[in-house]
Design a protein around this motif. Sequence first.
Motif, PDB file in Angstrom:
ATOM      1  N   ASP A 196       0.994  -1.239  -0.067  1.00  9.00           N
ATOM      2  CA  ASP A 196      -0.057   0.117   0.040  1.00  9.00           C
ATOM      3  C   ASP A 196       0.673   1.284  -0.048  1.00  9.00           C
ATOM      4  O   ASP A 196       0.591   2.127  -0.726  1.00  9.00           O
ATOM      5  N   ASN A 197       1.954   1.227   1.014  1.00  9.98           N
ATOM      6  CA  ASN A 197       2.580   2.673   1.155  1.00  9.98           C
ATOM      7  C   ASN A 197       3.456   2.676  -0.285  1.00  9.98           C
ATOM      8  O   ASN A 197       3.777   3.697  -0.826  1.00  9.98           O
ATOM      9  N   TYR A 198       4.143   1.509  -0.871  1.00 11.42           N
ATOM     10  CA  TYR A 198       4.465   1.578  -2.233  1.00 11.42           C
ATOM     11  C   TYR A 198       3.769   2.318  -3.289  1.00 11.42           C
ATOM     12  O   TYR A 198       4.548   3.244  -4.128  1.00 11.42           O
ATOM     13  N   PHE A 202       1.802   9.825  -2.457  1.00  8.87           N
ATOM     14  CA  PHE A 202       1.271  10.811  -1.689  1.00  8.87           C
ATOM     15  C   PHE A 202       1.955  11.296  -0.207  1.00  8.87           C
ATOM     16  O   PHE A 202       2.126  12.272  -0.040  1.00  8.87           O
ATOM     17  N   HIS A 203       2.723  10.181   0.166  1.00  9.39           N
ATOM     18  CA  HIS A 203       3.394  10.320   1.549  1.00  9.39           C
ATOM     19  C   HIS A 203       4.719  10.727   1.207  1.00  9.39           C
ATOM     20  O   HIS A 203       5.487  11.175   2.397  1.00  9.39           O
ATOM     21  N   ILE A 204       5.217  10.997   0.128  1.00  9.04           N
ATOM     22  CA  ILE A 204       6.718  11.440  -0.134  1.00  9.04           C
ATOM     23  C   ILE A 204       6.954  12.836   0.523  1.00  9.04           C
ATOM     24  O   ILE A 204       7.895  12.788   1.090  1.00  9.04           O
ATOM     25  N   VAL A 207       6.928  12.144   4.449  1.00  6.80           N
ATOM     26  CA  VAL A 207       7.623  11.138   5.089  1.00  6.80           C
ATOM     27  C   VAL A 207       9.079  11.222   4.513  1.00  6.80           C
ATOM     28  O   VAL A 207      10.220  10.690   5.173  1.00  6.80           O
ATOM     29  N   HIS A 208       9.431  11.474   2.987  1.00  3.50           N
ATOM     30  CA  HIS A 208      10.844  11.561   2.670  1.00  3.50           C
ATOM     31  C   HIS A 208      11.070  13.004   2.011  1.00  3.50           C
ATOM     32  O   HIS A 208      11.094  13.205   0.898  1.00  3.50           O
ATOM     33  N   PRO A 209      11.406  13.675   2.992  1.00  6.58           N
ATOM     34  CA  PRO A 209      11.890  15.143   2.593  1.00  6.58           C
ATOM     35  C   PRO A 209      13.102  15.126   1.702  1.00  6.58           C
ATOM     36  O   PRO A 209      12.865  16.039   0.740  1.00  6.58           O
ATOM     37  N   ARG A 310      17.958   5.137   3.022  1.00  5.44           N
ATOM     38  CA  ARG A 310      17.595   5.857   3.888  1.00  5.44           C
ATOM     39  C   ARG A 310      15.873   6.083   3.808  1.00  5.44           C
ATOM     40  O   ARG A 310      15.099   5.916   4.445  1.00  5.44           O
ATOM     41  N   VAL A 311      15.376   6.000   2.308  1.00  2.00           N
ATOM     42  CA  VAL A 311      14.027   6.047   2.051  1.00  2.00           C
ATOM     43  C   VAL A 311      13.202   4.823   2.668  1.00  2.00           C
ATOM     44  O   VAL A 311      12.098   4.669   3.174  1.00  2.00           O
ATOM     45  N   GLU A 312      13.958   3.595   2.413  1.00  2.00           N
ATOM     46  CA  GLU A 312      13.461   2.203   2.923  1.00  2.00           C
ATOM     47  C   GLU A 312      13.310   2.394   4.486  1.00  2.00           C
ATOM     48  O   GLU A 312      11.995   1.815   4.987  1.00  2.00           O
ATOM     49  N   GLU A 314      12.799   5.097   6.260  1.00  2.00           N
ATOM     50  CA  GLU A 314      11.582   5.947   6.451  1.00  2.00           C
ATOM     51  C   GLU A 314      10.129   5.080   6.194  1.00  2.00           C
ATOM     52  O   GLU A 314       9.355   5.636   6.760  1.00  2.00           O
ATOM     53  N   ASP A 315      10.157   4.513   5.148  1.00  2.00           N
ATOM     54  CA  ASP A 315       9.022   3.922   4.975  1.00  2.00           C
ATOM     55  C   ASP A 315       8.622   2.600   6.001  1.00  2.00           C
ATOM     56  O   ASP A 315       7.499   2.564   6.310  1.00  2.00           O
ATOM     57  N   GLU A 316       9.804   2.036   6.260  1.00  2.00           N
ATOM     58  CA  GLU A 316       9.615   0.815   7.283  1.00  2.00           C
ATOM     59  C   GLU A 316       8.925   1.550   8.496  1.00  2.00           C
ATOM     60  O   GLU A 316       8.058   0.847   9.334  1.00  2.00           O
TER      61      GLU A 316
HETATM   62 FE   LIG Z   1       8.248   5.722   0.881  1.00  2.00          FE
END
Ligand SMILES: [Fe+2]
Length: 366
Positions: A196-198, A202-204, A207-209, A310-312, A314-316
């Motif tokens: 779902d997150n992948y 929308f969350h970029i 969650v991922h500045p 880093r992105v991973e 943050e997603d986790e």
């Molecule tokens: Fe992400």
Amino acid sequence: MFPIDPDIRKASTLPGEFYTDPRTFDQCRDRVFSRTWQFVGDAERVKAPGQAWPVTLLPGFLDEPLLFTRDHDDRVHCLANVCTHRGNLLVEGPCQARQLRCRYHGRTFHLDGRMQSMPEFEGVDGFPSAADDLPRVPWAAWKRFLFVALDPPESLPAVFRPLDDRVGWLPLEDFCREEATCREYLVRANWALYCDNYLEGFHIPFVHPALNQSLDYGSYTTELFPSCNLQLGIARDGEECFDLPGGHPDAGRRVAAYYFWVFPNLMLNFYPWGLSVNVVRPLEVGLTRVEFLTYLWRPEKRRDAAGLDRVEREDEAVVECVQRGVRSRFYGRGRYSPTREQGVHHFHRLLAGRCAGAGQAARPGS
Ligand SMILES: [Fe+2]
Ligand code: FES
């Protein structure tokens, strides 16, 4: 039963219990994972005649012992890796062989799976028969990668057609696997929450500045296909993008990434520098292993080698929070953003269709 309305403006998301209920988890194993193409690995593993390569399909979940071989006529086979006598695992590690010999009582097989010999079986009625050969398992290749499906509902080329159209021109055979950046992550969340997150950008910005600095979020688009979807990342000015060949459907666009997701659990992320493959492997209802494989093409175009890790992470972190949230007595179902969550809606429709026993994939727009 958790129907998902085909109209995203009317639809509600999967209920919280989908991600927490062990029976739903088991249902996904039988109705989704055992009936879809599963990524196995690089065809390199059976490059030369005589090579045998045992693999377990989704360890701890489907847990199916399989064996890839290349026989001496240069044909590749995928076989059950289980001796047809009393069920011993036949091949325990990658090897080079003229034939396969079971170490329990010495039954031998040809590399194409046909039984060859068995000691002490003189006089056995009706022996050997076709049941004494190793069962063959459907497999297919997309470029350099091998796939297996225990019960395939559609052909692999049909599933991968949208990838051929957009990234088929990339010389994947020349990409080099970079072991130093291949890794596995253990995520304390349901496998579908990870997907779902992948499936939404929308969350970029939230969650991922750092990633948000390089992507033009406003131009981020999602395209839906029968069994896969594509998120297209557009580069900000000054950031790396693909040099697309003439006549390419995206010619004139500054594509920073093709994020392809293949139902149900595979992500193929193509960047100007190469490819990152993510395989989502369910372990328990709230525990998932995600494998990251890196393939380098133009290393000079990779500016931030540590960025994916880093992105991973943050997603986790956010997905693990969601897993705790969807367990709440006070959470039921959510709603979708029609502009930013088409990919999640698509995934949920496919899941709902398969779990309800419908053999057909939901068609986008239907
Ligand atoms: Fe992400
Ligand atoms: S189990 Fe393989 S020969 Fe007996």
